[in-house]
Design an enzyme around this catalytic site. Structure first.
Site, short mmCIF file in Angstrom:
data_model
loop_
_atom_site.label_atom_id
_atom_site.label_comp_id
_atom_site.label_asym_id
_atom_site.label_seq_id
_atom_site.Cartn_x
_atom_site.Cartn_y
_atom_site.Cartn_z
N ARG A 74 0.85 -1.18 0.00
CA ARG A 74 0.00 0.00 0.00
C ARG A 74 0.89 1.24 0.00
NH1 ARG A 74 -2.39 2.99 4.87
NH2 ARG A 74 -3.70 4.50 3.81
N HIS A 121 -2.77 10.92 0.94
CA HIS A 121 -2.19 10.69 2.26
C HIS A 121 -1.51 12.01 2.69
CE1 HIS A 121 -0.68 7.29 5.08
NE2 HIS A 121 -0.33 8.42 5.65
N GLU A 167 -7.16 8.42 6.54
CA GLU A 167 -7.40 9.04 7.84
C GLU A 167 -7.89 10.48 7.76
OE1 GLU A 167 -3.87 8.61 10.22
OE2 GLU A 167 -4.03 6.44 10.29
N ASN A 296 -7.04 1.88 10.07
CA ASN A 296 -5.71 2.03 10.68
C ASN A 296 -5.91 2.03 12.19
OD1 ASN A 296 -4.84 2.35 8.08
ND2 ASN A 296 -4.31 4.51 8.27
N TYR A 298 -3.94 1.71 16.08
CA TYR A 298 -2.65 1.77 16.78
C TYR A 298 -2.73 1.51 18.28
CZ TYR A 298 -0.26 3.27 12.57
OH TYR A 298 0.28 3.31 11.31
N GLU A 369 -3.23 -0.22 8.27
CA GLU A 369 -2.04 0.15 9.04
C GLU A 369 -2.15 -0.40 10.46
OE1 GLU A 369 -1.01 4.33 9.31
OE2 GLU A 369 -1.39 4.62 7.17
N GLU A 423 8.33 10.70 10.09
CA GLU A 423 7.13 10.56 10.93
C GLU A 423 6.53 11.94 11.23
OE1 GLU A 423 5.07 8.16 11.64
OE2 GLU A 423 3.96 9.46 13.00
N TRP A 424 6.15 12.65 10.15
CA TRP A 424 5.40 13.90 10.26
C TRP A 424 6.02 14.87 11.27
CZ3 TRP A 424 3.05 13.69 5.89
CH2 TRP A 424 2.52 12.50 5.43
C1 PNW Z 1 -0.93 7.36 10.85
N1 PNW Z 1 -3.59 9.72 16.22
O1 PNW Z 1 -1.00 8.61 11.48
C2 PNW Z 1 -0.54 7.66 9.41
O2 PNW Z 1 -1.41 7.13 8.45
C3 PNW Z 1 0.88 7.38 9.08
O3 PNW Z 1 1.26 8.20 8.01
C4 PNW Z 1 1.76 7.56 10.31
O4 PNW Z 1 3.12 7.46 10.01
C5 PNW Z 1 1.33 6.52 11.32
O5 PNW Z 1 -0.05 6.57 11.59
C6 PNW Z 1 2.09 6.61 12.65
O6 PNW Z 1 1.84 7.83 13.29
C7 PNW Z 1 -1.65 8.82 12.67
O7 PNW Z 1 -3.34 10.76 16.81
C8 PNW Z 1 -1.33 9.98 13.36
O8 PNW Z 1 -4.43 8.91 16.69
C9 PNW Z 1 -1.99 10.28 14.53
C10 PNW Z 1 -2.95 9.41 15.03
C11 PNW Z 1 -3.25 8.24 14.35
C12 PNW Z 1 -2.61 7.96 13.17
#
Ligand code: PNW
Length: 465
Positions: A74, A121, A167, A296, A298, A369, A423-424
């Site tokens: 992806r 993205h 997202e 996605n 986490y 993700e 990482e942003w």
């Molecule tokens: C995702 N939150 O970002 C993105 O899709 C990716 O590009 C990024 O690298 C990855 O997760 C890891 O951070 C997120 O605050 C950023 O819940 C913030 C959140 C969730 C996903």
């Protein structure tokens, strides 16, 4: 623990996080190129100008994926690499950009890897922001549709899985609410407006695909992100708070598409006039506009009815505009934390999958993700013995396996991320990759977790390591 034979196994990345080549090959600037120039916005003053240099090294990356036995990849297309100003009327189409992704797709297919393509993205063409107010402008839906059409035309003969947006919650909340991501705006009204036009844009692109490109025979959907919210206690107020938190987080984007054609009732009640309304036509276009449920995921937090001291839990706040939700978030101090301070709670993944199956009528779900940043210790030869990351994946994949046992239609899993990347707002400090990328030489070395994941992918089974 055996997974279904046709389960899709892959890894994920995004354009701005890996490509580099920020001003090469006719690419225009994006809002992330600009955001990185503002002092203090990105940790360490980092930026994605070079990133992993995937723009030049994509053949090597595809070969690496093939050597790991991955079946799906992806990635996202950089809108300003295709349309440097974002629109067809000013700058014209950038053929070099088309050729880049075309070569990438061909290389993937030559190696038996299925491309899953995300259209957006987060790297919006800068001109759409400065000249047209980005996602706050209702007309962006037409711009997005036009861009999507170009991609379907150019790549749809070979790409059979499309994801319109990655997202939208992050775009709305972090980009327009907290201002920690591009375009860096802070507001309590704009997130709802941006979200509204993101959803309308998604629906338009899907309509375009279904009306004009049905003969290509692909699938198209959206990817939303959501953490699990577990009630802190058995009290009805805490259970309501957890449910409300999920509705403000995922229901915001998923209800219009998978449930009712509209936002959750709990949001209408609490957000009031700040929540825009869909026309009947828009509702109709939205409902059913995703062939699969991209997720996605986490982490997990406890949710409780808000107390007056208004505490906040996560690095990015609580999954919506806090004032509107009245939910307090917390974590169990016993839960292990990743480097990113996200708690490792595999059972939350199983519960979230069950919640989605129930609320949205058993859609085909793909985890697009899941992964973690860990404190990688890199040896002189570039190798990384990341047992903790391996444990993370084992835990979450076990939870996925259990969810399938519960009857959830989970059809695939993409590890975030193929390799360490930008990482942003955190720059290069956090490493989510299965593959280590040396910051200087950009040499790629699979970590221990990558070898483990490779075995899982080859055997469809979770073994010991
Ligand atoms: C995702 N939150 O970002 C993105 O899709 C990716 O590009 C990024 O690298 C990855 O997760 C890891 O951070 C997120 O605050 C950023 O819940 C913030 C959140 C969730 C996903």
């Amino acid at each position: 623990m055996q997974f279904p034979e046709n389960f899709t196994w892959g890894t994920a990345t995004s354009s701005y996080q890996i490509e580099g080549g920020h001003d090469e090959g006719g690419k225009g600037p994006s809002i992330w190129d600009a955001f990185c120039e503002i002092p203090g916005r990105i940790a360490g003053g980092d930026d994605g100008k070079v990133a992993c240099d995937h723009f030049h090294k994509f053949r090597e990356d595809v070969a690496l994926m093939a050597s790991l036995g991955l079946r799906a990849y992806r990635f996202s297309i950089s809108w300003p690499r295709i349309l440097p100003t974002g629109r067809l009327d000013r700058g014209s189409m950038n053929e070099e950009g088309i050729r880049f992704y075309s070569k990438l797709i061909d290389t993937l297919l030559e190696h038996g890897i299925e491309p899953w393509v995300t259209l957006y993205h987060w790297d919006l063409p800068l001109a759409l922001q400065t000249e047209r107010d980005g996602w706050l402008n209702p007309e962006i839906a037409d711009d997005f549709e036009a861009y999507a059409r170009i991609c379907f035309e150019a790549f749809g003969d070979r790409v059979k899985h499309w994801i319109t947006l990655n997202e939208p919650w992050v775009v709305a909340i972090l980009g327009y609410g907290q201002g920690v991501f591009a375009p860096g705006r802070t507001s309590t009204t704009e997130p709802y407006v941006a979200a509204h036009h993101l959803l309308r844009s998604h629906a338009k692109a899907v309509q375009c695909y279904r009306n004009e490109f049905a003969h290509q025979g692909g699938k198209i959907g959206i990817t939303n992100n959501c953490d699990w919210r577990e009630p802190l206690t058995d009290k009805p107020e805490d259970k309501d708070a957890a449910q409300r938190a999920l509705e403000f987080y995922l229901g915001w984007f998923a209800d219009p598409i998978f449930r009712s054609g509209d936002y959750p009732e709990s949001m209408r009640e609490r957000v009031g006039d700040r929540l825009p309304k869909f026309t009947e036509e828009e509702s109709k276009a939205l409902l059913g506009s995703s062939d699969f449920f991209g997720l996605n995921h986490y982490t997990t937090m406890f949710a409780a009815e808000a107390s007056s001291d208004g505490k906040e839990g996560s690095v990015y706040g609580n999954g919506g505009i806090s004032e509107d939700q009245d939910v307090d978030l917390s974590v169990d101090p016993e839960w292990p934390l990743t480097e990113f301070k996200w708690a490792v709670v595999p059972w939350g993944c199983r519960k979230l999958l069950g919640w989605i199956a129930e609320r949205y009528g058993d859609p085909a779900i793909y985890i697009t993700e899941n992964g973690c940043a860990m404190d990688d210790q890199v040896s002189a030869d570039g190798s990384v013995d990341d047992q903790d990351r391996l444990e993370f994946y084992r835990g979450y994949l076990e939870a996925c396996h259990q969810a399938i046992g519960d009857g959830v239609h989970l059809k695939g899993y993409f590890a975030w991320s193929l390799m360490d990347n930008f990482e942003w707002a955190s720059g290069y400090r956090f490493r989510f990759g299965l593959v280590h990328v040396d910051p200087k030489s950009l040499k790629r070395t699979p970590k221990k977790s990558a070898h483990w994941y490779s075995k899982v992918v080859r055997t469809n089974a979770l073994g010991d390591e």
